[in-house]
Motif scaffolding. Sequence first.
Motif, PDB file in Angstrom:
ATOM      1  N   LEU A 171       0.907  -1.478  -0.069  1.00 42.34           N
ATOM      2  CA  LEU A 171      -0.112   0.052  -0.125  1.00 42.34           C
ATOM      3  C   LEU A 171       1.130   1.378  -0.369  1.00 42.34           C
ATOM      4  CD1 LEU A 171      -2.743   1.411   0.032  1.00 42.34           C
ATOM      5  CD2 LEU A 171      -2.930   0.971   2.741  1.00 42.34           C
ATOM      6  N   SER A 172       2.041   1.100   0.807  1.00 47.27           N
ATOM      7  CA  SER A 172       3.002   2.708   0.323  1.00 47.27           C
ATOM      8  C   SER A 172       3.585   2.356  -0.815  1.00 47.27           C
ATOM      9  CB  SER A 172       4.191   2.079   2.028  1.00 47.27           C
ATOM     10  OG  SER A 172       3.411   1.953   3.169  1.00 47.27           O
ATOM     11  N   ALA A 173       4.109   1.644  -1.259  1.00 45.16           N
ATOM     12  CA  ALA A 173       4.169   1.219  -3.067  1.00 45.16           C
ATOM     13  C   ALA A 173       3.610   2.371  -4.285  1.00 45.16           C
ATOM     14  CB  ALA A 173       5.138   0.197  -2.783  1.00 45.16           C
ATOM     15  N   LEU A 174       1.733   2.044  -3.543  1.00 43.37           N
ATOM     16  CA  LEU A 174       1.173   2.010  -4.369  1.00 43.37           C
ATOM     17  C   LEU A 174       0.645   3.866  -3.966  1.00 43.37           C
ATOM     18  CD1 LEU A 174      -1.484  -0.843  -3.868  1.00 43.37           C
ATOM     19  CD2 LEU A 174      -0.533   0.019  -6.254  1.00 43.37           C
ATOM     20  N   ILE A 175       0.734   4.148  -2.629  1.00 44.61           N
ATOM     21  CA  ILE A 175       0.409   6.089  -2.298  1.00 44.61           C
ATOM     22  C   ILE A 175       1.956   6.839  -3.220  1.00 44.61           C
ATOM     23  CG2 ILE A 175       0.801   7.277  -0.136  1.00 44.61           C
ATOM     24  CD1 ILE A 175      -0.422   5.388   1.356  1.00 44.61           C
ATOM     25  N   LEU A 176       2.780   6.592  -2.556  1.00 41.28           N
ATOM     26  CA  LEU A 176       4.127   6.569  -3.542  1.00 41.28           C
ATOM     27  C   LEU A 176       4.033   6.019  -5.432  1.00 41.28           C
ATOM     28  CD1 LEU A 176       7.555   7.448  -3.521  1.00 41.28           C
ATOM     29  CD2 LEU A 176       7.932   5.386  -3.746  1.00 41.28           C
ATOM     30  N   ALA A 177       3.844   5.561  -6.008  1.00 43.37           N
ATOM     31  CA  ALA A 177       3.574   5.530  -6.893  1.00 43.37           C
ATOM     32  C   ALA A 177       1.802   7.038  -7.473  1.00 43.37           C
ATOM     33  CB  ALA A 177       2.607   4.385  -7.500  1.00 43.37           C
ATOM     34  N   GLY A 178       1.587   7.202  -6.515  1.00 41.75           N
ATOM     35  CA  GLY A 178       0.386   7.935  -7.105  1.00 41.75           C
ATOM     36  C   GLY A 178       1.007   9.132  -6.781  1.00 41.75           C
ATOM     37  N   THR A 179       1.778   9.604  -5.728  1.00 46.27           N
ATOM     38  CA  THR A 179       2.584  11.204  -5.548  1.00 46.27           C
ATOM     39  C   THR A 179       3.187  11.220  -6.935  1.00 46.27           C
ATOM     40  OG1 THR A 179       2.611  10.727  -3.431  1.00 46.27           O
ATOM     41  CG2 THR A 179       3.788  11.789  -3.846  1.00 46.27           C
TER      42      THR A 179
END
Length: 266
Positions: free
Chosen positions: A241-249
């Motif tokens: 989930l942190s990686a997905l948030i990072l990708a979105g950012t």
Amino acid sequence: MSRKAKVRTKSILSKIFCSLIYIVLFMPIAVVVVNSFNATTSKPYLTWKGFTFDWYVKLFENQSLLTSFGNTMIIALVTTVLSTIIGTLGAIGMYKYKFKGKGIIDGLLYIPVVIPEIVMGISLLTVFAKVSIPRGMLTLIIAHITFCVPYVIFNVRARLSGYDISIEEASMDLGANRIRTFWEITLPVLRPGITAGALLAFTLSIDDVIISYFVNGNTMTYPLQVMASIKSGVAPDVNALSALILAGTIIFVVLTQGNLFKKKKQ
């Protein structure tokens, strides 16, 4: 040593220094992303057992994690909207009008910024207990607005420092009322400061741990969920989930910076 050799040595050393800085900054992020693909199933999930996408699938089966992330996004969005409105109106009012105690109020705005978060959390908890407000989503939103409003005011006020108020006077001389002047003159001029304040408020809200810990009640946010899982080791689905948030950012930054680059090029 010749001058050319000295320049070359300085260039090499500066590159090494910059590389070390970037390694320190981005290595923890890289570890989180890499560990989200780790096939290990044993705690503390640090031993590499192979590459897999299973954790991204299991992420959507972890209802508690998704619920906490949903709570975080709701709180951050409501906080951003309300703190941006309050902060923008407050900054305009502080800039345009003179009144007794203005300097004191101006100085008090720095307290939520410089005060330790643990003191802020205890203070808000005491206030909510005194007025008998049940801890939960409402107290989280109020607490986040409390420490986000000053940041919005500072950003908008920085934009106002170069603002020529005679533009508004000219608009009203030409027949526009105060509301139309605000929407068509004042707001467009202040938009960069308002946008910066809103983004900062959203970032601070979505990232807060200490103050949220004191006022959350039974409402779990994503940062608190991650903190709760540290004792047994952060599970790879949290990393996913942190990686997905990072990708979105990253996508958001690329899109916004790309638009800015196109505007400058034009």
